[in-house]
Scaffold this motif. Structure first.
Motif, short mmCIF file in Angstrom:
data_model
loop_
_atom_site.label_atom_id
_atom_site.label_comp_id
_atom_site.label_asym_id
_atom_site.label_seq_id
_atom_site.Cartn_x
_atom_site.Cartn_y
_atom_site.Cartn_z
N VAL A 189 0.84 -1.21 0.00
CA VAL A 189 0.00 0.00 0.00
C VAL A 189 0.87 1.25 0.00
O VAL A 189 1.87 1.33 0.70
CB VAL A 189 -0.93 0.03 1.24
N LEU A 190 0.45 2.20 -0.80
CA LEU A 190 1.08 3.52 -0.80
C LEU A 190 -0.02 4.55 -0.55
O LEU A 190 -1.02 4.60 -1.27
CB LEU A 190 1.74 3.79 -2.16
N LEU A 191 0.17 5.33 0.50
CA LEU A 191 -0.78 6.40 0.82
C LEU A 191 -0.08 7.74 0.66
O LEU A 191 1.07 7.88 1.09
CB LEU A 191 -1.28 6.26 2.26
N ALA A 192 -0.76 8.69 0.05
CA ALA A 192 -0.12 9.98 -0.19
C ALA A 192 -1.12 11.11 -0.02
O ALA A 192 -2.32 10.94 -0.28
CB ALA A 192 0.49 10.03 -1.59
N ALA A 193 -0.63 12.24 0.44
CA ALA A 193 -1.47 13.43 0.58
C ALA A 193 -0.63 14.66 0.29
O ALA A 193 0.52 14.75 0.70
CB ALA A 193 -2.05 13.51 2.00
N ASP A 194 -1.22 15.59 -0.44
CA ASP A 194 -0.53 16.84 -0.80
C ASP A 194 -1.42 18.03 -0.48
O ASP A 194 -2.65 17.93 -0.54
CB ASP A 194 -0.22 16.87 -2.30
N VAL A 195 -0.78 19.12 -0.19
CA VAL A 195 -1.51 20.38 -0.08
C VAL A 195 -0.68 21.45 -0.78
O VAL A 195 0.55 21.43 -0.73
CB VAL A 195 -1.76 20.74 1.40
N SER A 196 -1.34 22.34 -1.47
CA SER A 196 -0.61 23.40 -2.16
C SER A 196 -1.34 24.73 -1.98
O SER A 196 -2.56 24.77 -1.78
CB SER A 196 -0.45 23.08 -3.66
N TYR A 197 -0.56 25.78 -2.04
CA TYR A 197 -1.11 27.12 -1.84
C TYR A 197 -0.66 28.03 -2.97
O TYR A 197 0.53 28.07 -3.33
CB TYR A 197 -0.61 27.69 -0.50
N ILE A 198 -1.61 28.72 -3.53
CA ILE A 198 -1.32 29.71 -4.57
C ILE A 198 -2.13 30.97 -4.27
O ILE A 198 -3.35 30.90 -4.12
CB ILE A 198 -1.68 29.21 -5.98
N ASP A 199 -1.46 32.08 -4.21
CA ASP A 199 -2.16 33.35 -4.03
C ASP A 199 -2.36 33.97 -5.41
O ASP A 199 -1.53 34.74 -5.90
CB ASP A 199 -1.35 34.28 -3.13
N HIS A 200 -3.48 33.64 -6.02
CA HIS A 200 -3.73 34.10 -7.38
C HIS A 200 -3.94 35.60 -7.47
O HIS A 200 -3.88 36.16 -8.56
CB HIS A 200 -4.95 33.37 -7.95
N SER A 201 -4.18 36.24 -6.33
CA SER A 201 -4.36 37.69 -6.39
C SER A 201 -3.06 38.39 -6.81
O SER A 201 -3.07 39.56 -7.16
CB SER A 201 -4.82 38.22 -5.03
N GLN A 202 -1.97 37.64 -6.79
CA GLN A 202 -0.69 38.21 -7.22
C GLN A 202 -0.47 38.09 -8.73
O GLN A 202 0.58 38.46 -9.24
CB GLN A 202 0.47 37.54 -6.48
N THR A 203 -1.45 37.52 -9.40
CA THR A 203 -1.36 37.42 -10.86
C THR A 203 -1.30 38.82 -11.47
O THR A 203 -2.06 39.71 -11.07
CB THR A 203 -2.58 36.67 -11.41
N LYS A 204 -0.42 38.97 -12.40
CA LYS A 204 -0.25 40.30 -13.01
C LYS A 204 -0.53 40.25 -14.50
O LYS A 204 -0.19 39.28 -15.18
CB LYS A 204 1.16 40.82 -12.75
N TYR A 205 -1.15 41.32 -14.95
CA TYR A 205 -1.40 41.49 -16.38
C TYR A 205 -0.65 42.74 -16.83
O TYR A 205 -0.89 43.84 -16.33
CB TYR A 205 -2.91 41.64 -16.61
N ASN A 206 0.27 42.55 -17.73
CA ASN A 206 1.14 43.64 -18.17
C ASN A 206 1.77 44.36 -16.98
O ASN A 206 1.85 45.59 -16.92
CB ASN A 206 0.38 44.62 -19.05
#
Lengths: 198, 446
Positions: free
Chosen positions: B299-316
C-alpha cells in the motif's frame, strides 16, 4: 529576448550548481581514489557490496518486481550479471519464485540464479534490515566503519587492496571458474570463502 | 437590465479585449480570459499521478517528478522513457434565467514524452531528466442563450477555443544525504491558441452577427525546486516551490459584424474586418506544495496540499483588480488545494489499483455572463458564488510487464458549478461544468 537569455543563463547556472552540489553526498567516483579505475568498474561492485542498498539506505519499501523497476540501479545490475558469471556468489534472486528474471542489459536474458531481483535478506526483513545487514557485511570485510567512512576506506586501500590481494583474487576467480558447475555445497563454500576476503 | 445586482456593461469588446492591449480599464476581463485559457489551474499530467488524485509530491519516483517534485528524480534508479496520451470530455451547461443550453466537447492530445537518465554513482544518486508535458488545456466550447428584454432581442453566444498548454522541462535531482534529496527544473511554456466567438442577436427590428477570430502563441518560463526527505523506509515528505511563471501571448485577431434591419430588408451593413495585434504579458504567482507519502510493500498512501495566491497574478505588470467594485480589490483569490491518493499492489501479481480525490477550488470570483450587441458588442460581467467547488474523484490501474514496461491508466471525474444571483438572491445565471479526463501512460525502464 533579454528574458530568454536570462532564462538560459539561469538554467545553465542551475545545472552547474546542481552538479557541484552533487558531490556533497553523492559520489560519482569511488571514494577509494588510489585505485579508482578499478573501483569504477561497476561490474565489480558485487565483489564487496552484496546489495546496492548498502550504500543507498532509506530508499523505499517496494518489493518483488517493483523493486527491480524502482530500486535496482541500472549500472549495478552489471555487477550482478558479472557476479553471476563468476559462479553465482551473490544472493540475488527473485522474490517471486518461478517468475522470469528481468532481462539484463541489452537483453542478455535470464540470469542463473533467477535474475536480479530482491536480495534474500531484503526480502525477509525489509529494506531497513537489509541496509543494516549489508553494512555489517561490508564493515566486516573492510575491517571497520560503515561503507562511506573515510578512515575505513583508506585503511582498506592501504592494507587490503595490495598486490597480494590482487593475486589472491585472481586465484579465487580461477577457482570459481573451475567450480562453476559443481554441487551447491561447493558453491556455498566458495561464497563463504569470498566473504572472508578483505 | 438587472441594475440591482451590480451588472455593469463594459464598454469594451469583452472577448476581443486581447486585441486592445491598452484597455487598462478592462482588467477584470483578463481574469476571465486567464480562466478560459486554462492557465489558472494546472491539472498536471501522467496516469499514475492523476489516478492518485495528484498527491504525488512525496512520491515522484519517475519522470513526473519533473512536474510534481524535481527532488523525486533522485529516486529513479533506472533509465526511463515515458510517453502518454490524454483524452478529455467536457460538458458545459449555461442557464440564463430560464434559458438553458448545453455544449459537449471532447479532445484527444499528446500527453507527455519524457526521458530520465540516472548517472552511475557509487553513493547517492544524480539523475537528469527531460520531458514535455501537457499541463493544461484551453479547449473550451460553450453556448450561452439569453433573451434581453430591454432591447427585445434573443442572443446566442457561441465560443469555441482550442489549445493545449505544454511545458518543456529540463531537470536534475540528487541526494544531499541518505535522507535528503533536492532537485530543480527549468520550464518553458508553449501553446498555440485559436478561438472563435460568434454572437448572434435577433431582435424585432434588426439582427446582428458579430464574429471574432483570434490566434495566439504562448511562450513563457518558470522554475521548479524540490526537496524530498526520507524519514524512514516507509515515510517520505516532499516540498516544492514553483517560481512565478512569466508568460507572453503574441498573435492577431479579426473582428467583423453584419447588421440587417427588418424595417428595410434591403439594408444590410457589413463592417470592414478589423485586424488587431496581440501582445499580452501575464505573470502567474508562485506555488508552494508539500506532501507526505506512507509506503508499505502493498500500500502507498499519499497526501498533498498546495497554496497559490492568485491575487498576485499580473497582467502587463499590474495586478488584476476589479473595476466593478472598488471595495473588492482582486478578481482572483488565493486557493488551498488538497490531494489525497492511495495505491494498492496485489501481492501475487504485478498489478496496482489506485484511487484518489482532489479539491481544487475556483480561483476566479467573476463570471462573464453573456455578450450581446447593441450598437456594439457589450459584455456583462458579475460576481458569482461557487455552488459546487471544483472537485475530482480519480481512479486507475497499472501493470508491470516483464519488470521493464509499466502501463498505466488514470481517470478523473469532476466539475464545478457557479451561480450568479441578484440582490434578492434569485438565481440569474448558472454555469455547470463536468470534466472527465482519461490518461494513458507507458514507461519503459532499462
Amino acid at each position: 529576448m533579454h528574458r530568454a537569455q536570462q532564462s538560459v543563463a539561469a538554467a545553465i547556472l542551475l545545472v552547474v550548481l546542481a552538479g557541484s552540489l552533487a558531490g556533497c553526498y553523492t559520489l560519482l567516483k569511488h571514494p577509494d581514489a588510489a585505485e579508482a579505475p578499478e573501483y569504477d568498474d561497476f561490474s565489480r561492485c558485487a565483489e564487496c557490496h552484496e546489495s546496492y542498498s548498502s550504500v543507498m539506505p532509506f530508499r523505499s519499501a517496494y518489493v518483488g518486481p517493483w523493486w527491480d523497476y524502482y530500486e535496482l540501479p541500472w549500472w549495478y545490475q552489471r555487477a550482478i550479471v558479472a557476479a553471476d558469471s563468476l559462479g553465482g556468489e551473490v544472493n540475488y534472486r527473485s522474490i517471486m519464485e518461478g517468475e522470469p528474471a528481468r532481462a539484463t542489459g541489452s537483453g542478455v536474458g535470464v540470469s542463473p540464479l533467477g535474475g536480479a531481483g530482491v536480495p534474500e535478506m531484503h526480502m525477509e526483513r525489509g529494506a531497513g534490515a537489509a541496509v543494516q545487514e549489508e553494512d555489517k557485511a561490508v564493515k566486516k570485510r573492510a575491517g571497520e566503519g560503515p561503507p562511506g567512512d573515510k578512515r575505513s576506506i583508506e585503511e582498506r586501500s592501504s592494507t587490503k587492496r595490495g598486490s597480494e590481494d590482487k593475486a589472491a583474487e585472481a586465484k579465487r576467480r580461477q577457482s570459481a571458474d573451475e567450480t562453476k558447475d559443481t554441487s551447491s555445497s561447493d558453491e556455498t563454500k566458495n561464497t563463504n570463502e569470498k566473504k572472508e576476503k578483505p | 437590465m438587472k441594475r440591482s445586482i451590480r451588472f455593469i456593461a463594459l464598454a469594451t469588446v469583452a472577448i476581443s479585449c486581447l486585441l486592445q492591449p491598452y484597455a487598462s480599464h478592462a482588467q477584470i476581463v483578463q481574469g476571465i480570459t486567464l480562466e478560459k485559457l486554462g492557465l489558472l489551474s494546472s491539472p498536471g499530467s501522467g496516469a499514475r499521478p492523476y489516478a492518485m488524485g495528484g498527491a504525488y509530491g512525496a512520491v515522484s519516483d519517475d519522470a513526473f517528478g519533473l512536474l510534481y517534485n524535481p527532488a523525486g528524480l533522485a529516486n529513479v534508479m533506472r533509465k526511463e522513457i515515458s510517453v502518454g496520451l490524454n483524452m478529455r470530455f467536457d460538458e458545459i451547461t449555461n442557464t440564463y434565467l430560464s434559458m438553458s443550453s448545453t455544449q459537449s466537447s471532447s479532445n484527444t492530445s499528446f500527453g507527455h514524452l519524457a526521458a530520465v537518465y540516472p548517472y552511475p554513482t557509487h553513493r547517492g544518486s544524480l539523475v537528469f531528466a527531460f520531458g514535455v508535458f501537457q499541463t493544461g488545456s484551453s479547449h473550451l466550447e460553450s453556448v450561452k442563450n439569453a433573451y434581453l428584454e430591454d432591447i427585445s432581442a434573443a442572443v446566442e453566444n457561441g465560443f469555441i477555443q482550442s489549445g493545449t498548454i505544454y511545458q518543456y522541462h529540463v531537470g536534475v535531482g540528487f541526494d544531499l544525504s541518505p535522507r535528503a534529496a533536492v532537485g530543480a527544473s527549468f520550464v518553458l511554456w508553449d501553446e498555440s491558441v485559436d478561438f472563435n466567438e460568434g454572437i448572434n442577436q435577433s431582435g424585432t427590428d434588426s439582427s446582428v452577427f458579430f464574429s471574432d477570430n483570434v490566434s495566439m502563441d504562448l511562450d513563457g518560463v518558470s522554475f521548479n525546486f524540490g526537496l524530498l526527505l526520507r524519514a524512514s523506509d516507509h515515510l517520505r515528505a516532499g516540498f516544492s516551490v514553483t517560481t512565478p511563471a512569466w508568460l507572453e501571448y503574441d498573435g492577431d485577431g479579426v473582428t467583423t459584424a453584419e447588421y440587417t434591419y427588418a424595417d428595410d430588408p434591403g439594408v444590410r451593413w457589413v463592417t470592414d474586418p478589423e485586424v488587431g495585434f496581440i501582445h499580452e504579458e501575464y505573470t502567474l504567482p508562485m506555488k508552494f506544495s508539500g506532501g507526505l507519502a506512507l509506503q508499505f510493500p502493498a500500500v502507498l498512501l499519499a497526501a498533498d496540499v498546495s497554496y497559490i495566491d492568485h491575487s498576485q497574478t499580473k497582467y502587463n505588470g499590474i495586478s488584476i483588480t476589479s473595476e466593478l467594485d472598488p471595495g473588492k480589490e482582486h478578481v482572483l483569490n488565493e486557493t488551498w488545494n488538497f490531494h489525497v491518493g492511495a495505491e494498492v499492489t496485489l501481492p501475487q501479481a504485478p498489478i496496482r489499483f489506485r484511487g484518489g480525490f482532489s479539491y481544487v477550488p475556483l480561483e476566479l470570483s467573476t463570471v462573464e455572463e453573456i455578450a450581446y450587441i447593441d450598437n456594439g458588442v457589450v459584455s456583462v460581467v458579475a460576481d458569482f458564488e461557487a455552488e459546487r467547488e471544483r472537485k475530482f474523484f480519480t481512479f486507475g490501474i497499472g501493470g508491470l510487464i516483464d519488470r521493464v514496461l509499466m502501463l498505466d491508466l488514470g481517470v478523473a471525474i469532476g466539475g464545478y458549478e457557479k451561480v450568479t444571483s441578484d440582490a434578492g438572491h434569485s438565481t440569474v445565471f448558472t454555469e455547470e461544468r463536468s470534466i472527465t479526463e482519461v490518461i494513458a501512460s507507458a514507461a519503459y525502464r532499462f
